[in-house]
Design a protein around this motif. Sequence first.
Motif, short mmCIF file in Angstrom:
data_model
loop_
_atom_site.label_atom_id
_atom_site.label_comp_id
_atom_site.label_asym_id
_atom_site.label_seq_id
_atom_site.Cartn_x
_atom_site.Cartn_y
_atom_site.Cartn_z
N ILE A 1 85.82 -28.68 79.18
CA ILE A 1 86.51 -29.79 78.52
C ILE A 1 87.91 -29.88 79.10
O ILE A 1 88.64 -28.88 79.15
CB ILE A 1 86.54 -29.58 77.00
N PHE B 1 85.36 -35.70 73.68
CA PHE B 1 85.70 -34.48 74.39
C PHE B 1 85.27 -34.65 75.85
O PHE B 1 84.10 -34.52 76.18
CB PHE B 1 85.00 -33.28 73.76
N GLY B 2 86.22 -34.97 76.70
CA GLY B 2 85.89 -35.23 78.10
C GLY B 2 85.64 -33.95 78.88
O GLY B 2 86.30 -32.93 78.65
N ILE B 3 84.68 -33.99 79.79
CA ILE B 3 84.39 -32.84 80.65
C ILE B 3 84.84 -33.14 82.08
O ILE B 3 85.05 -34.30 82.44
CB ILE B 3 82.89 -32.47 80.62
N ASP B 4 84.99 -32.08 82.88
CA ASP B 4 85.59 -32.23 84.21
C ASP B 4 84.58 -32.60 85.28
O ASP B 4 84.61 -32.05 86.39
CB ASP B 4 86.33 -30.95 84.60
N HIS C 1 84.74 -39.98 83.56
CA HIS C 1 84.87 -40.39 82.16
C HIS C 1 83.62 -39.99 81.36
O HIS C 1 83.14 -40.74 80.50
CB HIS C 1 85.11 -41.90 82.02
N GLY D 1 81.69 -37.28 78.76
CA GLY D 1 82.06 -36.33 77.72
C GLY D 1 81.06 -36.31 76.58
O GLY D 1 79.95 -36.85 76.67
N HIS E 1 80.69 -37.30 72.58
CA HIS E 1 81.35 -38.17 71.60
C HIS E 1 80.43 -38.52 70.45
O HIS E 1 79.23 -38.20 70.45
CB HIS E 1 81.91 -39.43 72.27
N CYS F 1 77.28 -40.16 78.90
CA CYS F 1 77.85 -39.18 77.98
C CYS F 1 76.77 -38.59 77.07
O CYS F 1 75.65 -39.08 77.00
CB CYS F 1 78.93 -39.82 77.13
#
Length: 221
Positions: A115, A128-131, A174, A176, A178, A197
């Motif tokens: 995250i 919660f965004g992931i890389d 973008h 993540g 959610h 996502c």
Amino acid sequence: MPKSLLVVLTATLLLITTSVQASLHGFASSVATIAPTAPTAERPVLLWSELAVIELPAVAPEEVWVRIDLNRRELALFQGERRVLTFPYLAFGTAGANRIRLQGSSQTPIGDFRIDRINRQSRFELFFGIDYPTPEIAHEAWQNGVLSDQDYHDYQQYRRQYGRSPAYTPLGGHIGIHGLGNRPVNFHQIRDWTEGCIAVTNTEIQMLERWLDVGTLVVIR
């Protein structure tokens, strides 16, 4: 009653009885075939054998991490080896999942992520965004010709400057975990609807807030 008619009625009854028995046998076989094999509340939750299909992450004994099983449509939160929470249903990208996920593909990326940002004003309740794309995936995409030399150079430069992955390369971004925002739960439970996502309910994403932070490991398989 004429003897011939009696014979016909007897034969008909035997045929019906045989058909019913066969149907019941087939139903029982069907039930046995689809009997659930997933872990239940009564089964231990500390067995690493349950994670056999997923490469075990190198985590500290008390480290919080998330396992997302796309086949089971299950999100599980762990602290070390201890399962803390399990969400039995999730939705993901409308076009399925892939190791190298492209911009606009509506696929969910597969891999080990961290995250790298949290948006508490998201239209999806929480985000919660992931890389994604990670340096490993970007390098793999470059080797496979998915990223050009210039794309890969731009990716590396952005990572060095900002410490996170850009979302403007052909790999997109973008991505993540959610919630639903204003979407109804019944819509969420009957189809995959995201652009890549992982989606859970608003209540579930709120439950995750106290556990997840920047740096939390997210394993998607």
